[in-house]
Design an enzyme around this catalytic site. Structure first.
Site, mmCIF file in Angstrom:
data_model
loop_
_atom_site.group_PDB
_atom_site.id
_atom_site.type_symbol
_atom_site.label_atom_id
_atom_site.label_comp_id
_atom_site.label_asym_id
_atom_site.label_seq_id
_atom_site.Cartn_x
_atom_site.Cartn_y
_atom_site.Cartn_z
ATOM 1 N N SER A 118 8.000 -79.127 19.304
ATOM 2 C CA SER A 118 7.675 -78.301 18.142
ATOM 3 C C SER A 118 6.659 -78.995 17.244
ATOM 4 O O SER A 118 6.049 -78.350 16.401
ATOM 5 C CB SER A 118 8.923 -78.073 17.297
ATOM 6 O OG SER A 118 9.940 -77.522 18.063
ATOM 7 N N HIS A 139 4.196 -74.387 23.815
ATOM 8 C CA HIS A 139 5.217 -74.216 22.773
ATOM 9 C C HIS A 139 5.736 -72.776 22.795
ATOM 10 O O HIS A 139 5.124 -71.873 22.228
ATOM 11 C CB HIS A 139 4.593 -74.579 21.410
ATOM 12 C CG HIS A 139 5.566 -74.563 20.276
ATOM 13 N ND1 HIS A 139 5.182 -74.351 18.979
ATOM 14 C CD2 HIS A 139 6.909 -74.730 20.246
ATOM 15 C CE1 HIS A 139 6.242 -74.388 18.195
ATOM 16 N NE2 HIS A 139 7.299 -74.614 18.942
ATOM 17 N N GLU A 151 2.342 -70.922 22.046
ATOM 18 C CA GLU A 151 1.276 -71.684 21.385
ATOM 19 C C GLU A 151 0.845 -72.757 22.382
ATOM 20 O O GLU A 151 1.661 -73.595 22.798
ATOM 21 C CB GLU A 151 1.881 -72.320 20.118
ATOM 22 C CG GLU A 151 0.901 -72.606 19.020
ATOM 23 C CD GLU A 151 1.580 -73.214 17.778
ATOM 24 O OE1 GLU A 151 2.744 -73.657 17.849
ATOM 25 O OE2 GLU A 151 0.919 -73.255 16.742
ATOM 26 N N ASN A 189 4.589 -74.014 13.193
ATOM 27 C CA ASN A 189 5.522 -74.735 12.322
ATOM 28 C C ASN A 189 4.887 -75.241 11.039
ATOM 29 O O ASN A 189 5.572 -75.460 10.051
ATOM 30 C CB ASN A 189 6.186 -75.873 13.087
ATOM 31 C CG ASN A 189 7.265 -75.318 13.995
ATOM 32 O OD1 ASN A 189 8.018 -74.443 13.590
ATOM 33 N ND2 ASN A 189 7.311 -75.787 15.230
HETATM 34 N N1 LIG Z 1 15.119 -74.708 18.935
HETATM 35 C C1 LIG Z 1 13.989 -74.049 18.784
HETATM 36 O O1 LIG Z 1 13.963 -72.940 18.221
HETATM 37 C C2 LIG Z 1 12.706 -74.616 19.314
HETATM 38 C C3 LIG Z 1 11.572 -73.788 19.341
HETATM 39 C C4 LIG Z 1 10.408 -74.284 19.934
HETATM 40 C C5 LIG Z 1 10.382 -75.569 20.457
HETATM 41 N N2 LIG Z 1 11.495 -76.365 20.398
HETATM 42 C C6 LIG Z 1 11.410 -77.711 20.992
HETATM 43 O O2 LIG Z 1 12.053 -77.648 22.266
HETATM 44 C C7 LIG Z 1 12.620 -78.930 22.565
HETATM 45 C C8 LIG Z 1 14.088 -78.752 22.868
HETATM 46 O O3 LIG Z 1 14.726 -78.229 21.727
HETATM 47 P P1 LIG Z 1 16.128 -77.474 21.821
HETATM 48 O O4 LIG Z 1 16.290 -76.746 20.552
HETATM 49 O O5 LIG Z 1 16.232 -76.749 23.121
HETATM 50 O O6 LIG Z 1 17.131 -78.747 21.827
HETATM 51 P P2 LIG Z 1 18.648 -78.800 22.301
HETATM 52 O O7 LIG Z 1 19.268 -79.895 21.522
HETATM 53 O O8 LIG Z 1 19.265 -77.448 22.296
HETATM 54 O O9 LIG Z 1 18.528 -79.251 23.849
HETATM 55 C C9 LIG Z 1 17.984 -80.469 24.255
HETATM 56 C C10 LIG Z 1 18.507 -80.798 25.642
HETATM 57 O O10 LIG Z 1 17.795 -81.954 26.130
HETATM 58 C C11 LIG Z 1 18.706 -82.688 26.914
HETATM 59 N N3 LIG Z 1 18.196 -84.048 27.107
HETATM 60 C C12 LIG Z 1 18.180 -85.081 26.236
HETATM 61 N N4 LIG Z 1 17.642 -86.181 26.816
HETATM 62 C C13 LIG Z 1 17.291 -85.824 28.077
HETATM 63 C C14 LIG Z 1 16.707 -86.508 29.186
HETATM 64 N N5 LIG Z 1 16.351 -87.791 29.093
HETATM 65 N N6 LIG Z 1 16.520 -85.842 30.329
HETATM 66 C C15 LIG Z 1 16.887 -84.543 30.451
HETATM 67 N N7 LIG Z 1 17.450 -83.836 29.436
HETATM 68 C C16 LIG Z 1 17.650 -84.467 28.277
HETATM 69 C C17 LIG Z 1 20.012 -82.618 26.124
HETATM 70 O O11 LIG Z 1 21.129 -82.941 26.938
HETATM 71 C C18 LIG Z 1 20.005 -81.160 25.668
HETATM 72 O O12 LIG Z 1 20.680 -80.315 26.603
HETATM 73 C C19 LIG Z 1 12.330 -79.831 21.377
HETATM 74 O O13 LIG Z 1 11.172 -80.567 21.636
HETATM 75 C C20 LIG Z 1 12.111 -78.833 20.250
HETATM 76 O O14 LIG Z 1 11.279 -79.351 19.233
HETATM 77 C C21 LIG Z 1 12.669 -75.919 19.844
#
Ligand SMILES: NC(=O)c1ccc[n+]([C@@H]2O[C@H](COP(=O)([O-])OP(=O)(O)OC[C@H]3O[C@@H](n4cnc5c(N)ncnc54)[C@H](O)[C@@H]3O)[C@@H](O)[C@H]2O)c1
Length: 295
Positions: A118, A139, A151, A189
């Site tokens: 993000s 993104h 994005e 963002n």
């Molecule tokens: N939540 C949102 O609305 C949103 C929107 C756009 C982008 N993002 C981005 O997407 C990414 C994930 O966010 P999220 O909200 O899905 O997080 P989340 O916490 O829901 O999920 C993250 C996952 O990554 C896994 N993980 C951690 N270390 C790991 C590794 N070494 N190998 C494999 N898996 C691993 C965790 O076990 C977890 O299941 C982040 O970079 C975030 O900034 C989030």
């Protein structure tokens, strides 16, 4: 591109895997946590059921989508021999750098390496890869199967060729890609997070309650969801880390995270995924009611 690996089966990773698989791509979903993989697959299945019920896809499409997904707990096993890796692991810079270093060793030179981060700099992520031209930001928005925007973030070294191919791949997923440059918060963002942070400050200062703030923005500004509820869906931990990246990246106090946001994250109140944020999602019926607004 035919074979895709998605790293992380959380909020975003399961949605990204669902989308690729629904459009016929063989998709490897990788997470270090077996529990996250199980939960991710359950979410995909539930979201597909909802799509079938709404007659957006057939039962056969649902089964094909599920059959296109294979789960892995090891990056070397799941990410070798794929054309594209989309990393969607926890928003933490050291973690992402170590994952990309590992991908650089495992993947063939032709594999495109994308991050769904993000806010973390794509240029910084690319700096640990021997050929930074093949690193790009992809993104997706939450919830991925529904939201049209992707994005596309060009790092300093990302090549024109890779950018074009990722733009065209996004269109094949029935998404609308928008190309932006790599500065803190990118576009989405940089505009959204100050609004969410200001809503939290408004609550913190006692100007109005959670429902009142969200109602003002929903009914007064025609937002489909209030900013506090949206923060719960994004994850309050994710919101905090995006604001910290912008605060440090621009050295500008206007991006300083609200003390209330910091406190809530320290208290483990991450929003929907932890069962509580600005709203209470502890009864599954309640969360269900809220999430149905999307699909
Ligand atoms: N939540 C949102 O609305 C949103 C929107 C756009 C982008 N993002 C981005 O997407 C990414 C994930 O966010 P999220 O909200 O899905 O997080 P989340 O916490 O829901 O999920 C993250 C996952 O990554 C896994 N993980 C951690 N270390 C790991 C590794 N070494 N190998 C494999 N898996 C691993 C965790 O076990 C977890 O299941 C982040 O970079 C975030 O900034 C989030």
């Amino acid at each position: 591109m035919k074979n895709i690996a998605v790293i992380g089966a959380g909020t975003m990773g399961n949605g990204i895997a669902h989308t690729f698989a629904q459009f016929g791509y063989k998709t490897h979903l990788i997470d270090i946590s077996e529990k996250s993989l199980e939960k991710g697959m359950q979410t995909i299945s539930k979201n597909l059921d909802r799509m079938v019920a709404k007659e957006k896809i057939s039962e056969e499409d649902k089964n094909n989508t599920l059959n296109n997904i294979t789960t892995f707990t090891s990056i070397p096993e799941g990410a070798k021999n794929v054309d594209l890796v989309v990393e969607a692991a926890t928003e933490n810079v050291d973690l992402k750098l170590s994952i990309f270093k590992e991908l650089d060793d495992i993947c063939s030179e032709d594999t495109v390496l994308a991050s769904n981060t993000s806010s973390i700099s794509i240029t910084k992520i690319a700096s640990v890869v021997s050929n930074p031209q093949r690193v790009i930001g992809m993104h997706f928005m939450n919830p991925v199967p529904v939201m049209k925007l992707v994005e596309i973030i060009r790092g300093y070294n990302t090549s024109d060729e890779i950018t074009k191919s990722i733009m065209s791949l996004s269109e094949k997923l029935n998404k609308v890609p928008v190309e932006v440059n790599d500065y803190p918060g990118f576009v989405a963002n940089r505009i959204l997070m100050p609004m969410i942070n200001e809503s939290i400050e408004t609550l913190y200062n006692g100007v109005a309650g959670v429902q009142e703030i969200d109602t003002v923005m929903k009914l007064g500004m025609a937002h489909p969801m209030g900013p506090l509820q949206l923060a719960d869906f994004i994850g309050l931990d994710v919101c905090l880390s995006i604001l910290e990246v912008m605060y440090n990246g621009f050295k500008n106090p206007k991006y300083a995270p609200s003390p209330l946001l910091v406190n809530m994250v320290q208290a483990g109140k991450f929003g929907v995924k932890s069962g509580e944020g600005f709203y209470d999602y502890s009864e599954s019926r309640k969360a269900e009611k809220v999430s149905k607004q999307f699909i």
